[in-house]
Write an enzyme that holds these catalytic residues in place. Structure first.
Site, PDB file in Angstrom:
ATOM      1  N   ASN A 178      -2.151  19.154  -1.809  1.00  0.00           N
ATOM      2  CA  ASN A 178      -3.182  18.484  -1.019  1.00  0.00           C
ATOM      3  C   ASN A 178      -2.872  18.496   0.479  1.00  0.00           C
ATOM      4  OD1 ASN A 178      -3.787  15.452   0.210  1.00  0.00           O
ATOM      5  ND2 ASN A 178      -5.546  16.391  -0.808  1.00  0.00           N
ATOM      6  N   THR A 196      -4.528  13.499   5.191  1.00  0.00           N
ATOM      7  CA  THR A 196      -3.102  13.638   5.531  1.00  0.00           C
ATOM      8  C   THR A 196      -2.873  14.941   6.291  1.00  0.00           C
ATOM      9  OG1 THR A 196      -2.613  12.458   3.485  1.00  0.00           O
ATOM     10  CG2 THR A 196      -0.764  13.486   4.619  1.00  0.00           C
ATOM     11  N   LYS A 236       5.488   3.405   8.391  1.00  0.00           N
ATOM     12  CA  LYS A 236       4.313   4.267   8.555  1.00  0.00           C
ATOM     13  C   LYS A 236       3.040   3.428   8.609  1.00  0.00           C
ATOM     14  CE  LYS A 236       4.078   7.567   5.496  1.00  0.00           C
ATOM     15  NZ  LYS A 236       3.727   8.452   4.342  1.00  0.00           N
ATOM     16  N   LYS A 259       5.407   1.668  -3.060  1.00  0.00           N
ATOM     17  CA  LYS A 259       5.325   3.019  -3.630  1.00  0.00           C
ATOM     18  C   LYS A 259       5.602   2.928  -5.119  1.00  0.00           C
ATOM     19  CE  LYS A 259       4.681   7.316  -2.244  1.00  0.00           C
ATOM     20  NZ  LYS A 259       3.949   7.806  -1.051  1.00  0.00           N
ATOM     21  N   GLN A 299       7.217   3.908   3.879  1.00  0.00           N
ATOM     22  CA  GLN A 299       5.816   3.475   3.915  1.00  0.00           C
ATOM     23  C   GLN A 299       5.636   2.196   4.745  1.00  0.00           C
ATOM     24  OE1 GLN A 299       3.842   5.516   1.411  1.00  0.00           O
ATOM     25  NE2 GLN A 299       2.240   5.056   2.870  1.00  0.00           N
ATOM     26  N   GLY A 331      -2.694   8.287  -4.320  1.00  0.00           N
ATOM     27  CA  GLY A 331      -2.016   9.482  -4.812  1.00  0.00           C
ATOM     28  C   GLY A 331      -0.775   9.840  -4.016  1.00  0.00           C
ATOM     29  N   ASP A 332      -0.025  10.769  -4.538  1.00  0.00           N
ATOM     30  CA  ASP A 332       1.115  11.403  -3.869  1.00  0.00           C
ATOM     31  C   ASP A 332       1.344  12.685  -4.673  1.00  0.00           C
ATOM     32  OD1 ASP A 332       3.337  10.691  -1.700  1.00  0.00           O
ATOM     33  OD2 ASP A 332       4.411  11.591  -3.363  1.00  0.00           O
ATOM     34  N   LYS A 381       0.855  -1.188   0.000  1.00  0.00           N
ATOM     35  CA  LYS A 381       0.000   0.000   0.000  1.00  0.00           C
ATOM     36  C   LYS A 381       0.882   1.225   0.000  1.00  0.00           C
ATOM     37  CE  LYS A 381      -3.918   2.139   0.185  1.00  0.00           C
ATOM     38  NZ  LYS A 381      -3.460   2.853  -1.058  1.00  0.00           N
TER      39      LYS A 381
HETATM   40  P1  NDP Z   1       0.748  17.818  -4.268  1.00  0.00           P
HETATM   41  O1  NDP Z   1       1.216  17.453  -5.614  1.00  0.00           O
HETATM   42  O2  NDP Z   1      -0.699  18.028  -4.020  1.00  0.00           O
HETATM   43  O3  NDP Z   1       1.513  19.120  -3.738  1.00  0.00           O
HETATM   44  C1  NDP Z   1       2.886  19.157  -3.647  1.00  0.00           C
HETATM   45  C2  NDP Z   1       3.332  20.520  -3.180  1.00  0.00           C
HETATM   46  O4  NDP Z   1       4.709  20.498  -2.886  1.00  0.00           O
HETATM   47  C3  NDP Z   1       3.140  21.595  -4.245  1.00  0.00           C
HETATM   48  O5  NDP Z   1       2.906  22.832  -3.641  1.00  0.00           O
HETATM   49  C4  NDP Z   1       4.485  21.556  -4.953  1.00  0.00           C
HETATM   50  O6  NDP Z   1       4.797  22.756  -5.647  1.00  0.00           O
HETATM   51  C5  NDP Z   1       5.435  21.341  -3.807  1.00  0.00           C
HETATM   52  N1  NDP Z   1       6.616  20.632  -4.310  1.00  0.00           N
HETATM   53  C6  NDP Z   1       6.640  19.411  -4.890  1.00  0.00           C
HETATM   54  N2  NDP Z   1       7.881  19.079  -5.268  1.00  0.00           N
HETATM   55  C7  NDP Z   1       8.650  20.119  -4.935  1.00  0.00           C
HETATM   56  C8  NDP Z   1      10.026  20.381  -5.071  1.00  0.00           C
HETATM   57  N3  NDP Z   1      10.875  19.496  -5.646  1.00  0.00           N
HETATM   58  N4  NDP Z   1      10.482  21.564  -4.579  1.00  0.00           N
HETATM   59  C9  NDP Z   1       9.630  22.463  -4.006  1.00  0.00           C
HETATM   60  N5  NDP Z   1       8.307  22.261  -3.852  1.00  0.00           N
HETATM   61  C10 NDP Z   1       7.833  21.113  -4.315  1.00  0.00           C
HETATM   62  O7  NDP Z   1       1.318  16.651  -3.315  1.00  0.00           O
HETATM   63  P2  NDP Z   1       0.872  16.261  -1.837  1.00  0.00           P
HETATM   64  O8  NDP Z   1       0.391  17.440  -1.093  1.00  0.00           O
HETATM   65  O9  NDP Z   1       0.000  15.069  -1.936  1.00  0.00           O
HETATM   66  O10 NDP Z   1       2.266  15.770  -1.228  1.00  0.00           O
HETATM   67  C11 NDP Z   1       3.128  16.615  -0.475  1.00  0.00           C
HETATM   68  C12 NDP Z   1       4.031  15.775   0.392  1.00  0.00           C
HETATM   69  O11 NDP Z   1       3.245  15.001   1.295  1.00  0.00           O
HETATM   70  C13 NDP Z   1       4.914  14.763  -0.339  1.00  0.00           C
HETATM   71  O12 NDP Z   1       6.133  14.629   0.374  1.00  0.00           O
HETATM   72  C14 NDP Z   1       4.129  13.472  -0.224  1.00  0.00           C
HETATM   73  O13 NDP Z   1       4.949  12.344  -0.341  1.00  0.00           O
HETATM   74  C15 NDP Z   1       3.584  13.623   1.193  1.00  0.00           C
HETATM   75  N6  NDP Z   1       2.419  12.825   1.539  1.00  0.00           N
HETATM   76  C16 NDP Z   1       1.276  12.860   0.790  1.00  0.00           C
HETATM   77  C17 NDP Z   1       0.183  12.128   1.176  1.00  0.00           C
HETATM   78  C18 NDP Z   1      -1.114  12.198   0.458  1.00  0.00           C
HETATM   79  O14 NDP Z   1      -2.073  11.551   0.919  1.00  0.00           O
HETATM   80  N7  NDP Z   1      -1.237  12.943  -0.615  1.00  0.00           N
HETATM   81  C19 NDP Z   1       0.229  11.227   2.356  1.00  0.00           C
HETATM   82  C20 NDP Z   1       1.449  11.324   3.121  1.00  0.00           C
HETATM   83  C21 NDP Z   1       2.507  12.088   2.699  1.00  0.00           C
HETATM   84  P3  NDP Z   1       4.688  22.778  -7.254  1.00  0.00           P
HETATM   85  O15 NDP Z   1       3.230  22.775  -7.560  1.00  0.00           O
HETATM   86  O16 NDP Z   1       5.375  24.045  -7.627  1.00  0.00           O
HETATM   87  O17 NDP Z   1       5.403  21.556  -7.749  1.00  0.00           O
HETATM   88  O1  2IT Z   2       2.994   8.892   1.515  1.00  0.00           O
HETATM   89  C1  2IT Z   2       1.856   8.449   1.711  1.00  0.00           C
HETATM   90  O2  2IT Z   2       1.543   7.894   2.770  1.00  0.00           O
HETATM   91  C2  2IT Z   2       0.860   8.610   0.641  1.00  0.00           C
HETATM   92  N1  2IT Z   2       1.152   9.223  -0.382  1.00  0.00           N
HETATM   93  C3  2IT Z   2      -0.515   8.014   0.793  1.00  0.00           C
HETATM   94  C4  2IT Z   2      -0.498   6.550   0.449  1.00  0.00           C
HETATM   95  C5  2IT Z   2      -1.847   5.882   0.400  1.00  0.00           C
HETATM   96  O3  2IT Z   2      -1.845   4.697   0.022  1.00  0.00           O
HETATM   97  O4  2IT Z   2      -2.868   6.473   0.742  1.00  0.00           O
END
Ligand code: NDP
Ligand code: 2IT
Length: 449
Positions: free
Chosen positions: A245, A214, A118, A130, A115, A169-170, A94
């Site tokens: 997100n 998240t 976590k 992943k 992961q 997603g991520d 997952k």
């Molecule tokens: P999104 O794509 O929705 O948003 C990512 C954000 O981070 C954007 O504002 C983006 O800016 C910025 N960003 C991405 N890459 C870079 C970079 N190389 N340098 C600077 N800014 C960057 O992703 P999420 O919000 O889903 O994910 C954000 C973080 O949270 C990640 O580390 C992800 O692994 C983690 N995460 C996500 C989960 C989920 O359920 N979605 C769960 C647990 C962890 P820009 O638009 O300019 O690229």
């Molecule tokens: O980093 C993370 O935990 C995620 N991007 C969510 C993974 C998931 O299966 O919901």
């Protein structure tokens, strides 16, 4: 400086370096976990005898494949995609899919490795995996994103299944992409197998509160850390990196609990709004229009935009890194601590560098590492799988309540484990050891597989 490794663990780490050349983010994630496992081997020598740590560091299966697709002008494009099925001792693999030009095997493996622990911390029956691609969704039309997702799933589907491997997603993968992926899976497999992907839309098998999970979960974890210190979020000034997100829903819940959010960012720059971030405007720009954060400052008189700037220079009491790996360095951490920061909760995966973490730990501030603080997303994915399996659909309030309980439990588990291993309040130690023990005991019980 960063801690050394126990003498039993150093050769294991050297082996990881040798077997996985060039995968620097994966090395970093492994090292951070190994640095905390010395006392575990003393207490449970059977883990060394059975080579549980060596086995955890080696993915069960790694899939790398070509994704050909056609852009809107008819040109052929080629991307590379990955799925690393890391560990299935606790349940089906997952973990999310990331679409970002920086994606390569080392990033997917660091994320898959994190992961495992976590997912174990959630207490739910999910293994670790992943995936992702170096595809860049920025500037692509919906039709291009759809064709890419369909091509990717045409290969990936054979490796998936509700009892086998369940992506979500991520970065760069949200509702839109999950929709196209699910549609293609359904078409190829001729099965309406809702539990094969999570983060789905509400009309077609998604869970309420998964979009928020998240970010909300990170704030619930933060609240628990503050509670231990007799404090709360009420009236606290916060800065958040990113505006995707995780960032948006961390902001939403922190605001609901009385915090004042004064800065957020994207990869081009940061906005500071001392009047407090206007969440409706932020959602409109980022979720609806998919535009840059600069637009926020153009539309809001109280805001300023720092091109190429980061949020870590802005004085605050709470810092929430919610963008990407290694975005908060030791230098940033020193500035934050000096300017009065008392708590950090990682919404992103591995956003703080090892040296940055050390600065926070030395300063004695509350530090919630990603594998504990951002586990609410994947935990709610497991709740989505539960709803899909029972063909049920829960209310928002009920699902959020379950999420809150899970985050409270993760906090308690990490805190108690940190105490048991003589590092009270060190959530890095607590999260790594508690997550490792759950997976390690399961692996030992399942025999040599
Ligand atoms: P999104 O794509 O929705 O948003 C990512 C954000 O981070 C954007 O504002 C983006 O800016 C910025 N960003 C991405 N890459 C870079 C970079 N190389 N340098 C600077 N800014 C960057 O992703 P999420 O919000 O889903 O994910 C954000 C973080 O949270 C990640 O580390 C992800 O692994 C983690 N995460 C996500 C989960 C989920 O359920 N979605 C769960 C647990 C962890 P820009 O638009 O300019 O690229
Ligand atoms: O980093 C993370 O935990 C995620 N991007 C969510 C993974 C998931 O299966 O919901």
């Amino acid at each position: 400086m960063v801690a050394g490794l126990d003498e039993k663990l150093e050769p294991i780490y050297q082996d990881v370096l040798r077997r996985n050349p060039g995968e620097t983010e994966f090395h970093q994630a492994v090292r951070e976990v190994l640095e905390t496992l010395g006392p575990v081997l003393v207490k449970f020598p059977e883990f060394a005898e059975q080579k549980i740590i060596q086995r955890i560091c080696e993915p069960e299966r790694q899939i790398i494949f070509r994704v050909p697709w056609q852009d809107d002008s008819g040109r052929v494009q080629i991307n590379r995609a990955f799925r690393v099925e890391f560990n299935s001792a606790l349940g089906p693999y997952k973990g999310g899919l990331r679409f970002h030009p920086s994606v390569y095997l080392g990033i997917v493996k660091f994320l898959g490795f994190e992961q495992i622990f976590k997912n174990a911390l959630t207490g739910l029956p999910i293994g670790g995996g992943k995936g992702g691609s170096d595809f860049d969704p920025k500037g692509k039309s919906d039709a291009e994103v759809m064709r890419f997702c369909q091509s990717l799933m045409t290969e990936l589907y054979r490796h998936l299944g509700e009892h086998t491997d369940v992506p979500a997603g991520d970065i760069g993968v949200g509702h839109r992409e999950i929709g196209y992926l699910f549609g293609q899976y359904k078409r190829i497999s001729n099965r309406y197998e809702s539990g094969v992907l999570t983060g789905k839309g509400l009309a077609w098998g998604g869970s309420r509160a998964r979009t928020e999970a998240t970010g909300y979960g990170t704030i619930f974890f933060l609240e628990e850390m503050l509670k231990v210190r007799g404090d709360s979020l009420e009236g606290k000034t916060c800065v958040v990196s990113g505006s995707g997100n995780v960032a948006i829903y961390a902001i939403e819940k922190a605001m609901a609990l009385g915090a004042r959010i004064i800065a957020c960012s994207d990869s081009n720059g940061a906005v500071i709004d001392q009047a407090g971030i206007d969440l409706d405007l932020l959602k409109q720009i980022k979720e609806v229009e998919r535009r840059r954060i600069r637009v926020y400052a153009e539309e809001k008189a109280s805001a300023t935009y720092l091109e190429g700037g980061s949020v870590w220079t802005v004085p605050c009491q709470v810092a929430l890194p919610c963008a990407t790996q290694n975005e908060l360095t030791a230098k940033d951490a020193e500035v934050l601590v000096k300017q009065g920061c008392i708590a950090v909760a990682e919404g992103a995966n591995m956003p703080t560098t090892p040296e940055g973490i050390q600065v926070f730990l030395d300063a004695g501030i509350a530090f919630g590492p990603g594998k504990a603080a951002n586990a609410g997303g994947v935990a709610t994915s497991a709740l989505e799988m539960q709803q899909n399996a029972s063909r049920d659909s829960w209310t928002f309030d009920y699902t959020e309540q379950r999420l809150r309980e899970i985050m409270t439990n993760i906090h308690r588990t990490c805190y108690e484990t940190s105490e048991e291993f003589c590092a009270r309040g060190n959530y890095v130690v607590g999260a790594n050891i508690a997550g490792f023990l759950r997976v390690g005991h399961a692996m030992a019980a399942l025999g040599l597989i």
